[in-house]
Structure formats: structure tokens, C-alpha cells
Design a protein around this motif. Structure first.
Motif, PDB file in Angstrom:
ATOM      1  N   PRO A  23       0.827  -1.208   0.000  1.00  0.00           N
ATOM      2  CA  PRO A  23       0.000   0.000   0.000  1.00  0.00           C
ATOM      3  C   PRO A  23       0.867   1.266   0.000  1.00  0.00           C
ATOM      4  O   PRO A  23       1.880   1.339   0.708  1.00  0.00           O
ATOM      5  CB  PRO A  23      -0.802  -0.114   1.295  1.00  0.00           C
ATOM      6  N   ILE A  24       0.471   2.226  -0.794  1.00  0.00           N
ATOM      7  CA  ILE A  24       1.191   3.499  -0.843  1.00  0.00           C
ATOM      8  C   ILE A  24       0.749   4.360   0.325  1.00  0.00           C
ATOM      9  O   ILE A  24      -0.392   4.260   0.785  1.00  0.00           O
ATOM     10  CB  ILE A  24       0.969   4.199  -2.205  1.00  0.00           C
ATOM     11  N   THR A  25       1.655   5.186   0.838  1.00  0.00           N
ATOM     12  CA  THR A  25       1.331   6.102   1.939  1.00  0.00           C
ATOM     13  C   THR A  25       1.959   7.465   1.653  1.00  0.00           C
ATOM     14  O   THR A  25       2.754   7.614   0.726  1.00  0.00           O
ATOM     15  CB  THR A  25       1.862   5.596   3.301  1.00  0.00           C
ATOM     16  N   VAL A  26       1.658   8.422   2.512  1.00  0.00           N
ATOM     17  CA  VAL A  26       2.238   9.754   2.370  1.00  0.00           C
ATOM     18  C   VAL A  26       3.753   9.717   2.511  1.00  0.00           C
ATOM     19  O   VAL A  26       4.449  10.603   2.002  1.00  0.00           O
ATOM     20  CB  VAL A  26       1.627  10.758   3.375  1.00  0.00           C
ATOM     21  N   HIS A  27       4.278   8.700   3.174  1.00  0.00           N
ATOM     22  CA  HIS A  27       5.730   8.578   3.344  1.00  0.00           C
ATOM     23  C   HIS A  27       6.438   8.273   2.018  1.00  0.00           C
ATOM     24  O   HIS A  27       7.661   8.358   1.953  1.00  0.00           O
ATOM     25  CB  HIS A  27       6.057   7.518   4.389  1.00  0.00           C
ATOM     26  N   ASP A  28       5.677   7.942   0.994  1.00  0.00           N
ATOM     27  CA  ASP A  28       6.235   7.658  -0.328  1.00  0.00           C
ATOM     28  C   ASP A  28       6.255   8.889  -1.230  1.00  0.00           C
ATOM     29  O   ASP A  28       6.608   8.783  -2.406  1.00  0.00           O
ATOM     30  CB  ASP A  28       5.412   6.553  -1.014  1.00  0.00           C
ATOM     31  N   ALA A  29       5.881  10.037  -0.720  1.00  0.00           N
ATOM     32  CA  ALA A  29       5.675  11.215  -1.561  1.00  0.00           C
ATOM     33  C   ALA A  29       6.893  11.566  -2.417  1.00  0.00           C
ATOM     34  O   ALA A  29       6.748  11.812  -3.615  1.00  0.00           O
ATOM     35  CB  ALA A  29       5.260  12.418  -0.717  1.00  0.00           C
ATOM     36  N   VAL A  30       8.074  11.598  -1.853  1.00  0.00           N
ATOM     37  CA  VAL A  30       9.261  11.998  -2.617  1.00  0.00           C
ATOM     38  C   VAL A  30       9.581  10.957  -3.684  1.00  0.00           C
ATOM     39  O   VAL A  30       9.813  11.303  -4.847  1.00  0.00           O
ATOM     40  CB  VAL A  30      10.462  12.242  -1.678  1.00  0.00           C
ATOM     41  N   ARG A  31       9.564   9.683  -3.311  1.00  0.00           N
ATOM     42  CA  ARG A  31       9.860   8.616  -4.281  1.00  0.00           C
ATOM     43  C   ARG A  31       8.789   8.553  -5.364  1.00  0.00           C
ATOM     44  O   ARG A  31       9.095   8.359  -6.547  1.00  0.00           O
ATOM     45  CB  ARG A  31       9.995   7.272  -3.576  1.00  0.00           C
ATOM     46  N   ASP A  32       7.523   8.712  -4.984  1.00  0.00           N
ATOM     47  CA  ASP A  32       6.441   8.686  -5.962  1.00  0.00           C
ATOM     48  C   ASP A  32       6.539   9.886  -6.899  1.00  0.00           C
ATOM     49  O   ASP A  32       6.377   9.738  -8.118  1.00  0.00           O
ATOM     50  CB  ASP A  32       5.085   8.673  -5.242  1.00  0.00           C
ATOM     51  N   PHE A  33       6.806  11.049  -6.356  1.00  0.00           N
ATOM     52  CA  PHE A  33       6.929  12.256  -7.173  1.00  0.00           C
ATOM     53  C   PHE A  33       8.031  12.080  -8.217  1.00  0.00           C
ATOM     54  O   PHE A  33       7.843  12.405  -9.390  1.00  0.00           O
ATOM     55  CB  PHE A  33       7.213  13.469  -6.274  1.00  0.00           C
ATOM     56  N   ASP A  34       9.160  11.529  -7.799  1.00  0.00           N
ATOM     57  CA  ASP A  34      10.258  11.281  -8.738  1.00  0.00           C
ATOM     58  C   ASP A  34       9.827  10.319  -9.837  1.00  0.00           C
ATOM     59  O   ASP A  34      10.073  10.566 -11.020  1.00  0.00           O
ATOM     60  CB  ASP A  34      11.471  10.728  -7.986  1.00  0.00           C
ATOM     61  N   ALA A  35       9.174   9.229  -9.461  1.00  0.00           N
ATOM     62  CA  ALA A  35       8.734   8.240 -10.456  1.00  0.00           C
ATOM     63  C   ALA A  35       7.701   8.835 -11.405  1.00  0.00           C
ATOM     64  O   ALA A  35       7.788   8.657 -12.623  1.00  0.00           O
ATOM     65  CB  ALA A  35       8.166   7.009  -9.752  1.00  0.00           C
ATOM     66  N   VAL A  36       6.729   9.548 -10.873  1.00  0.00           N
ATOM     67  CA  VAL A  36       5.668  10.137 -11.695  1.00  0.00           C
ATOM     68  C   VAL A  36       6.232  11.185 -12.647  1.00  0.00           C
ATOM     69  O   VAL A  36       5.978  11.146 -13.854  1.00  0.00           O
ATOM     70  CB  VAL A  36       4.561  10.748 -10.798  1.00  0.00           C
TER      71      VAL A  36
END
Length: 163
Positions: A23-36
Motif C-alpha cells: 500500500p502506498i502512503t504519504v511517506h512515499d511522496a518523494v519517491r512517488d513524485f520522482d517516479a511520476v
């Protein structure tokens, strides 16, 4: 209203030699932002009905808000966004979405993506096989639709709306 019945445990994810789905969480914001953002053009191509998501102007703060919404939706059992992580958990490689159908004829719609630089590495194909098995074995849905895969987004868009 819950999309996943309260009597069914929320599936925790998938373990694979090349990735982990959780499950994705707010703690993934930096990694998700980079991937997106590193895959923005590819995402707009793969999800043509997404209203131009992600916009080139998307900020890290906007992504954090988006992830908070996804996290809250999962807690409410309304829709589910999973992060596809590298085996060591350092990189977000993509996302998997398990959502209530917007269109009639299915119990769930499932979609996913991987980072632009993973194209041609076989990751997308391995992820698809693992996610299809996971959906079939761990989720209670009997009719799952795969927009952009088993049905084009254009065909999906023409389907009648769900009730």
C-alpha cells in the motif's frame, strides 16, 4: 460505501524477486513524485483519459495531497493504490490501482504503470503476471476489467456507467 467488503482483509501486496507491491502512503511522496514526474509523458500516453495527468506543473506538495487521498481511500476501503517498490525499498518503480468500476460490467478495474526507464526491461510484464495472479487469488472480485490492457481506454470510455 465500501468497495472492499469489511469481511475481507485488505490484501497486503505482492512479494517478487524484482519488486514488492505494498500500500502506498504519504511517506512515499518523494519517491512517488520522482517516479511520476520522470515518467510524465509516458503516463499521459498510458492513461489518456486522465485529464492530462500528471501535469508538468505538478508540485511535490500536490503529490503529497494526492497520496494522502489515496491512503485515506484505502482506509475507507473505497479504492486502493499500491506502490511498486524495488526489492530494497529505495526506489518506487510504479503503481497499481484496484478501483471500483466507473463503468458497468465488472466488479473492479485494475491498472498499473512502471517508470519510464523500466520500459523494455521485462519488469512491466513480470509485474502484470504477478498482479493478475494476486488479484485472482487475494481479492474477492469475480469480474475484473483491465483498462488499457484487455480493453482499450477508448473502448472503456464508451461503456455505460456503473450504477
Amino acid at each position: 460505501m465500501s468497495f472492499l467488503p469489511r469481511t475481507h482483509e485488505i490484501p497486503p501486496g505482492v512479494q517478487h524477486r524484482r519488486f514488492h507491491v505494498r500500500p502506498i502512503t504519504v511517506h512515499d511522496a518523494v519517491r512517488d513524485f520522482d517516479a511520476v514526474m520522470s515518467s510524465a509523458a509516458r503516463l499521459r500516453e498510458r492513461f489518456p483519459l486522465g485529464g492530462g495527468w500528471p501535469p508538468d506543473t505538478m508540485t511535490l506538495e500536490e503529490n503529497l495531497v494526492d497520496l494522502a487521498w489515496h491512503q485515506k481511500e484505502a482506509l475507507l476501503r473505497r479504492s486502493f493504490n499500491y506502490a511498486v517498490m524495488s526489492p530494497d525499498g529505495a526506489r518506487l518503480l510504479g503503481c497499481v490501482y484496484v478501483e471500483p468500476p466507473e463503468k458497468a460490467g465488472a466488479d473492479a478495474d485494475v491498472s498499473f504503470w512502471v517508470r519510464d526507464e523500466e520500459e523494455g526491461t521485462g519488469l512491466e510484464e513480470e509485474l502484470e503476471a504477478a498482479v493478475r495472479a494476486w488479484i485472482a487469488g487475494s481479492w474477492p472480485y469475480t469480474s475484473v476489467r483491465w483498462p488499457g490492457r484487455d480493453i482499450s481506454w477508448e473502448e472503456w470510455d464508451l461503456l455505460p456507467g456503473a450504477r
